[in-house]
Design an enzyme around this catalytic site. Structure first.
Site, PDB file in Angstrom:
ATOM      1  N   LYS A  42       5.933 -79.707  42.137  1.00 64.95           N
ATOM      2  CA  LYS A  42       6.037 -78.448  42.890  1.00 64.95           C
ATOM      3  C   LYS A  42       5.139 -77.337  42.346  1.00 64.95           C
ATOM      4  CE  LYS A  42       7.865 -79.275  45.816  1.00 64.95           C
ATOM      5  NZ  LYS A  42       7.233 -80.263  46.754  1.00 64.95           N
ATOM      6  N   HIS A  97       2.619 -86.937  37.485  1.00 62.48           N
ATOM      7  CA  HIS A  97       3.543 -85.897  37.017  1.00 62.48           C
ATOM      8  C   HIS A  97       4.053 -86.251  35.618  1.00 62.48           C
ATOM      9  CE1 HIS A  97       3.685 -83.732  40.711  1.00 62.48           C
ATOM     10  NE2 HIS A  97       4.437 -84.577  41.394  1.00 62.48           N
ATOM     11  N   SER A 127      10.832 -73.698  44.608  1.00 59.84           N
ATOM     12  CA  SER A 127      10.200 -74.721  45.455  1.00 59.84           C
ATOM     13  C   SER A 127      10.919 -76.059  45.290  1.00 59.84           C
ATOM     14  CB  SER A 127       8.725 -74.840  45.067  1.00 59.84           C
ATOM     15  OG  SER A 127       8.082 -75.821  45.837  1.00 59.84           O
TER      16      SER A 127
HETATM   17  P1  A3P Z   1       6.487 -73.761  48.048  1.00 59.53           P
HETATM   18  O1  A3P Z   1       7.646 -74.674  48.140  1.00 59.53           O
HETATM   19  O2  A3P Z   1       6.725 -72.601  47.113  1.00 59.53           O
HETATM   20  O3  A3P Z   1       5.986 -73.293  49.385  1.00 59.53           O
HETATM   21  P2  A3P Z   1       3.447 -79.972  45.034  1.00 59.53           P
HETATM   22  O4  A3P Z   1       2.249 -80.366  45.835  1.00 59.53           O
HETATM   23  O5  A3P Z   1       3.192 -79.992  43.561  1.00 59.53           O
HETATM   24  O6  A3P Z   1       4.661 -80.695  45.447  1.00 59.53           O
HETATM   25  O7  A3P Z   1       3.700 -78.420  45.341  1.00 59.53           O
HETATM   26  C1  A3P Z   1       4.223 -77.964  46.565  1.00 59.53           C
HETATM   27  C2  A3P Z   1       4.074 -76.459  46.654  1.00 59.53           C
HETATM   28  O8  A3P Z   1       2.681 -76.141  46.900  1.00 59.53           O
HETATM   29  C3  A3P Z   1       4.857 -75.867  47.812  1.00 59.53           C
HETATM   30  O9  A3P Z   1       5.257 -74.574  47.379  1.00 59.53           O
HETATM   31  C4  A3P Z   1       3.797 -75.804  48.904  1.00 59.53           C
HETATM   32  O10 A3P Z   1       4.089 -74.926  49.944  1.00 59.53           O
HETATM   33  C5  A3P Z   1       2.586 -75.375  48.109  1.00 59.53           C
HETATM   34  N1  A3P Z   1       1.336 -75.703  48.798  1.00 59.53           N
HETATM   35  C6  A3P Z   1       0.979 -76.893  49.352  1.00 59.53           C
HETATM   36  N2  A3P Z   1      -0.228 -76.803  49.921  1.00 59.53           N
HETATM   37  C7  A3P Z   1      -0.657 -75.527  49.713  1.00 59.53           C
HETATM   38  C8  A3P Z   1      -1.847 -74.821  50.069  1.00 59.53           C
HETATM   39  N3  A3P Z   1      -2.844 -75.405  50.741  1.00 59.53           N
HETATM   40  N4  A3P Z   1      -1.934 -73.524  49.705  1.00 59.53           N
HETATM   41  C9  A3P Z   1      -0.935 -72.928  49.028  1.00 59.53           C
HETATM   42  N5  A3P Z   1       0.209 -73.538  48.659  1.00 59.53           N
HETATM   43  C10 A3P Z   1       0.341 -74.827  48.999  1.00 59.53           C
END
Ligand code: A3P
Length: 282
Positions: A42, A97, A127
Site C-alpha cells: 500500500k 514486498h 490504505s
Molecule cells: P490509497 O488507498 O491511499 O488511495 P500499492 O500499489 O502498494 O498497493 O498501493 C496502493 C495505493 O497507491 C493506493 O492508495 C492507491 O490509490 C495508490 N495509487 C495507485 N496508483 C496510483 C497513481 N497512479 N497515482 C497515485 N496513487 C496511486
C-alpha cells in the site's frame, strides 16, 4: 481467513504454500540486469511499476495496455515467482514486498537496481485498512480501530511496517539502491520520474516523458484494465481496488486525535536513530 505464516512473518493467504514462499525467498537468483521494486504493501507499488514500464517503453503504451501488471513485473514471493525460479527466460522487472531479512540473498552480490518505495505509514495504514477489509485473501479488520492495533503490532500481511523500513534502510547507501517516496511522486512527479530515469541510465525526450507522466497518472491507471486487476475474475484473490483515492494525507480523515498521538509515540520509539530528513513526512 487466516494468515499464511512463513519464517515467522504473516503473509496473505493467496492459495500457495509456505514452502513455495520459502523456496522463492532462498533460491531466487537476482541477475545484474534486473530492476527490482521493493515496498511495504500500500505504498504505491503499482504506481511505481507502471512508471518503470512506461520508462522502459519510452512512453509507448502498448506494453502496459496489453500485458497484465503482474506479468510485466512478477512478484518474487508468489507461485508465479516460484515458477520463474525454474525458467531461464523471465522478465527483468521484478517486484516484492519481502522484508530485507527474507529477501533472496543473491541480490546482495548482484548489480541489480533496487527501487525502495516508502510512504507515510499513517497513509499506508489507512490504505491498508480499506484494502484488506474488502480483500478476499487475508484476515479482514472490522473497523479502523481494530486494524490500527494490528498494524502497530505488525499483525498484518508482511508484518511490521517499522521493521520493513528499518531493514531496507540499511541498503540506502549502496549505489544500486534508490530510495523513493509516494510523497515526492505526488509533489513533483516529473522530477521524480527524471530522477528514476537517471538512476536507470535511461534518456527520454520531453514528449516521451510527458507520456510517462500522463499514462501513469491516477485517473489513467484506474482505467487501465491491465493495471487495475479487473482482468481477474470477481471471485479471485484481488477484489479491492488498487487505485482507491490516490492522495497524501488521507489518514487525517480517519485517525482520531488519540490515535494520532498513540501512533506518534510508537513511531518515535521504533524509528529512533534515523535522521528525520530521510523521510518526507512528520
Ligand atoms: P490509497 O488507498 O491511499 O488511495 P500499492 O500499489 O502498494 O498497493 O498501493 C496502493 C495505493 O497507491 C493506493 O492508495 C492507491 O490509490 C495508490 N495509487 C495507485 N496508483 C496510483 C497513481 N497512479 N497515482 C497515485 N496513487 C496511486
Amino acid at each position: 481467513y487466516e494468515f499464511l505464516w512463513c519464517e515467522g512473518l504473516p503473509f496473505p493467504d493467496s492459495g500457495f504454500s509456505s514452502e513455495v514462499i520459502k523456496e522463492a525467498c532462498t533460491k531466487f537468483v537476482i541477475k545484474d540486469e534486473d530492476t527490482v521494486t521493493v515496498s511495504y504493501p500500500k505504498s504505491g507499488t503499482h504506481w511505481l511499476i507502471e512508471i518503470l514500464c512506461l520508462i522502459h517503453s519510452k512512453g509507448d503504451t502498448k506494453w502496459i495496455q496489453s500485458v497484465p501488471i503482474w506479468e510485466r513485473s512478477p512478484w518474487i514471493e508468489t507461485d508465479r515467482g516460484y515458477k520463474l525460479l525454474k525458467e531461464n527466460e523471465r522478465p527483468n522487472f521484478l517486484s516484492s514486498h519481502l522484508p530485507f531479512h527474507l529477501f533472496p540473498k543473491s541480490l546482495f552480490t548482484s548489480k541489480a537496481k533496487v527501487l525502495y518505495l516508502m510512504r507515510n505509514p499513517k497513509d499506508v495504514l489507512a490504505s491498508g485498512y480499506y484494502f484488506w477489509a474488502t480483500s478476499k485473501f487475508s484476515i479482514k479488520p472490522e473497523s479502523l480501530e481494530q486494524y490500527f492495533k494490528w498494524f502497530i503490532q505488525g499483525n498484518v500481511p508482511y508484518g511490521s511496517w517499522f521493521e520493513h523500513i528499518r531493514g531496507w534502510m540499511s541498503m540506502r547507501h549502496r549505489e544500486n539502491v534508490l530510495l523513493l517516496s509516494y510523497e515526492e511522486l505526488q509533489k513533483d512527479p516529473r522530477s521524480t520520474i527524471e530522477k528514476i530515469c537517471q538512476f536507470l541510465g535511461k534518456k527520454l525526450n520531453p514528449e516521451e516523458l510527458d507520456s510517462v507522466l500522463k499514462n501513469s497518472s491516477f485517473h489513467v491507471m484506474k482505467q487501465n484494465k491491465m493495471s487495475n486487476y479487473e482482468m481477474l475474475p470477481e471471485s479471485s484473490m484481488i477484489h479491492s481496488p488498487i487505485a482507491r483515492k490516490g492522495i497524501c494525507g488521507d489518514w487525517k480523515n480517519h485517525f482520531t486525535v488519540a490515535q494520532d498521538e498513540a501512533f506518534h509515540k510508537v513511531y518515535q520509539e521504533k524509528m529512533a536513530g534515523f535522521p528525520k530528513d530521510l523521510f518526507p513526512w512528520e
